[in-house]
Motif scaffolding. Structure first.
Motif, PDB file in Angstrom:
ATOM      1  N   HIS A  71      15.080 -19.238 -14.968  1.00 36.37           N
ATOM      2  CA  HIS A  71      14.133 -20.334 -15.162  1.00 36.37           C
ATOM      3  C   HIS A  71      12.900 -19.956 -15.991  1.00 36.37           C
ATOM      4  O   HIS A  71      12.184 -20.835 -16.463  1.00 36.37           O
ATOM      5  N   GLU A  72      12.638 -18.667 -16.160  1.00 39.46           N
ATOM      6  CA  GLU A  72      11.446 -18.238 -16.899  1.00 39.46           C
ATOM      7  C   GLU A  72      11.759 -16.984 -17.695  1.00 39.46           C
ATOM      8  O   GLU A  72      12.589 -16.163 -17.280  1.00 39.46           O
TER       9      GLU A  72
ATOM     10  N   ILE B  69       4.961 -12.664 -16.594  1.00 41.69           N
ATOM     11  CA  ILE B  69       3.809 -11.760 -16.693  1.00 41.69           C
ATOM     12  C   ILE B  69       2.522 -12.556 -16.891  1.00 41.69           C
ATOM     13  O   ILE B  69       1.491 -12.283 -16.259  1.00 41.69           O
ATOM     14  N   THR B  70       2.567 -13.567 -17.761  1.00 40.68           N
ATOM     15  CA  THR B  70       1.383 -14.401 -18.013  1.00 40.68           C
ATOM     16  C   THR B  70       0.904 -15.064 -16.736  1.00 40.68           C
ATOM     17  O   THR B  70      -0.302 -15.156 -16.474  1.00 40.68           O
ATOM     18  N   ASP B  71       1.842 -15.528 -15.932  1.00 42.72           N
ATOM     19  CA  ASP B  71       1.485 -16.146 -14.660  1.00 42.72           C
ATOM     20  C   ASP B  71       0.751 -15.162 -13.751  1.00 42.72           C
ATOM     21  O   ASP B  71      -0.279 -15.497 -13.138  1.00 42.72           O
ATOM     22  N   LEU B  72       1.245 -13.928 -13.677  1.00 50.45           N
ATOM     23  CA  LEU B  72       0.624 -12.930 -12.812  1.00 50.45           C
ATOM     24  C   LEU B  72      -0.683 -12.402 -13.378  1.00 50.45           C
ATOM     25  O   LEU B  72      -1.574 -11.987 -12.624  1.00 50.45           O
ATOM     26  N   GLU B  73      -0.812 -12.414 -14.703  1.00 52.80           N
ATOM     27  CA  GLU B  73      -2.042 -11.912 -15.327  1.00 52.80           C
ATOM     28  C   GLU B  73      -3.252 -12.777 -14.993  1.00 52.80           C
ATOM     29  O   GLU B  73      -4.395 -12.359 -15.193  1.00 52.80           O
ATOM     30  N   ARG B  74      -3.032 -13.962 -14.476  1.00 54.71           N
ATOM     31  CA  ARG B  74      -4.161 -14.800 -14.039  1.00 54.71           C
ATOM     32  C   ARG B  74      -4.898 -14.167 -12.864  1.00 54.71           C
ATOM     33  O   ARG B  74      -6.065 -14.460 -12.620  1.00 54.71           O
ATOM     34  N   TYR B  75      -4.188 -13.315 -12.139  1.00 57.99           N
ATOM     35  CA  TYR B  75      -4.770 -12.739 -10.927  1.00 57.99           C
ATOM     36  C   TYR B  75      -5.170 -11.272 -11.106  1.00 57.99           C
ATOM     37  O   TYR B  75      -6.142 -10.816 -10.493  1.00 57.99           O
TER      38      TYR B  75
ATOM     39  N   THR C 129      10.395  -5.257 -21.443  1.00 58.07           N
ATOM     40  CA  THR C 129      10.177  -6.668 -21.141  1.00 58.07           C
ATOM     41  C   THR C 129      11.167  -7.494 -21.945  1.00 58.07           C
ATOM     42  O   THR C 129      11.224  -7.352 -23.173  1.00 58.07           O
ATOM     43  N   GLY C 130      11.964  -8.325 -21.266  1.00 58.88           N
ATOM     44  CA  GLY C 130      12.887  -9.166 -22.004  1.00 58.88           C
ATOM     45  C   GLY C 130      14.156  -9.463 -21.235  1.00 58.88           C
ATOM     46  O   GLY C 130      14.211  -9.337 -20.002  1.00 58.88           O
TER      47      GLY C 130
END
Length: 373
Positions: free
Chosen positions: A261-262, A268-274, A287-288
């Motif tokens: 789904h991603e 990674i971008t989602d987790l980098e918010r935190y 990564t890939g």
């Protein structure tokens, strides 16, 4: 000399390599420290075909702020994993910077008995001043002193494993003797900061010595079985592996894989918010898609003996590794599964060492064991 097919290890501490991995875990935050969670992850790793799992540890909390700040001790988790699996090697991280090598030796020897010869040890160090305060010990300051404690600790642990020869336990009904005391030895170690007598209180481990893994520069390579090498690229990893004097070299690789789904980048971008996922010079990072990781491991095949993977988020990446990466590696014979009934040493192609106290005469005079009835 060509290297055999890759052996695969995976780090299963916490929820993943990213400091905010717990935010994408498939379980509730409160389940992280439960035996059910640990057993589930270990079962997935074993069924997938991993040879070894490692369990990070420190006397200090693993995180700060809004992240998880607690963990169960690595040796305790390793014992639970050993009892709930049958072929998977288990290697906790243990540091002898402040911990007594005598206790470390006993813990790991006991783990090897519990696992029927599947125990390993990732040699760690404690460099933070807070670790000394937690132990109530004077701080070990500077890289030279830290390396000295790790080196001396490893030598003591190895000697204590050897302090019982293989046939020290004779179980002789005829003479009513359980032990042959002539095959127990005091190690008489004297280092720069402490000395140890011996022998151990635990009989010799089934493997003789559990498998010792360490990063370069922590302890002498000739005292380790597996060096954990890394670098910014494949060439760096291969160079480090070639330079290693240990019998085996494993590449350290952080992995973030595309899921159904991603993409890995979106995750990674989602987790980098935190929190940031800071790169480490001692680890390669991939990564890939799964196919790209298969290609990377194919490139490393024959140039290193194995890899230790550090998944971005265990619940997400371990599933992709199990479905798309490891099966392809096995089909191509790039990697090998551990065989049932084998020790971790045998899985890694390492010989079982004799006790350093064993002589030709004592080996030849080993008594025939009898059952006590």
């Amino acid at each position: 000399m060509p290297r055999p097919a890759l052996r695969l290890a995976v780090e299963i501490d916490g929820d993943g390599a990213h400091p905010a991995a717990w935010r994408r875990a498939a379980h509730s935050p409160g389940e992280l420290l439960t035996p059910r969670r640990l057993a589930r992850v270990a079962a997935v790793a074993e069924n997938a075909g991993f040879t070894l799992v490692t369990l990070d540890d420190s006397i200090l909390p693993p995180g700060s702020g809004a992240g998880p700040v607690g963990r169960i001790g690595a040796v305790e988790r390793a014992a639970f994993v050993a009892a709930s699996t049958s072929v998977l090697g288990v290697a906790p991280v243990l540091a002898t910077t402040y911990a007594e090598p005598f206790h470390v030796s006993s813990q790991l020897a006991s783990l090897d008995h519990v696992s029927a010869g599947r125990a390993g040890w990732v040699v760690g160090v404690e460099s933070a001043p807070a670790a000394a305060r937690a132990w109530g010990r004077p701080p070990v300051e500077g890289p030279d002193a830290t390396a000295r404690e790790a080196r001396d600790g490893l030598r003591v642990v190895r000697d204590l494993w050897d302090s019982w020869e293989d046939d020290a336990v004779i179980r002789s009904v005829a003479t009513s003797r359980y032990l042959d005391r002539s095959r127990l030895h005091s190690i008489d170690f004297t280092g720069e900061t402490y000395s140890v007598k011996g022998p151990s209180i635990v009989p010799r481990p089934p493997q003789g010595r559990p498998v010792v893994l360490a990063r370069p520069g922590i302890v002498p390579a000739e005292l380790t079985d597996v060096t954990l090498v890394g670098g910014g690229g494949v060439a760096d990893v291969v160079t480090a592996a070639d330079d290693s004097a240990s019998p085996r070299a494993f590449a350290e690789i952080e992995v973030a894989l595309d899921t159904p789904h991603e993409t890995a980048e979106e995750r990674i971008t989602d987790l980098e918010r935190y929190a940031p996922w800071t790169g480490r010079p001692d680890r390669l990072r991939y990564t890939g898609p799964a196919a790209g990781l298969v290609s990377l491991l194919t490139e490393l095949n024959g140039r290193v003996d194995g890899v230790r993977l550090h998944p971005l988020v265990l619940d997400e990446d371990l599933a992709v590794l199990s479905r798309l990466v490891l099966p392809e590696l096995f089909v191509r014979r790039i990697a090998a599964r551990p065989l049932p009934g084998t020790t971790l040493r045998a899985s890694l192609g390492l010989p079982r060492p004799l006790s350093r106290f064993t002589t030709t005469d004592s080996a030849a005079a080993a008594p025939v064991r009898e059952e006590i009835r």
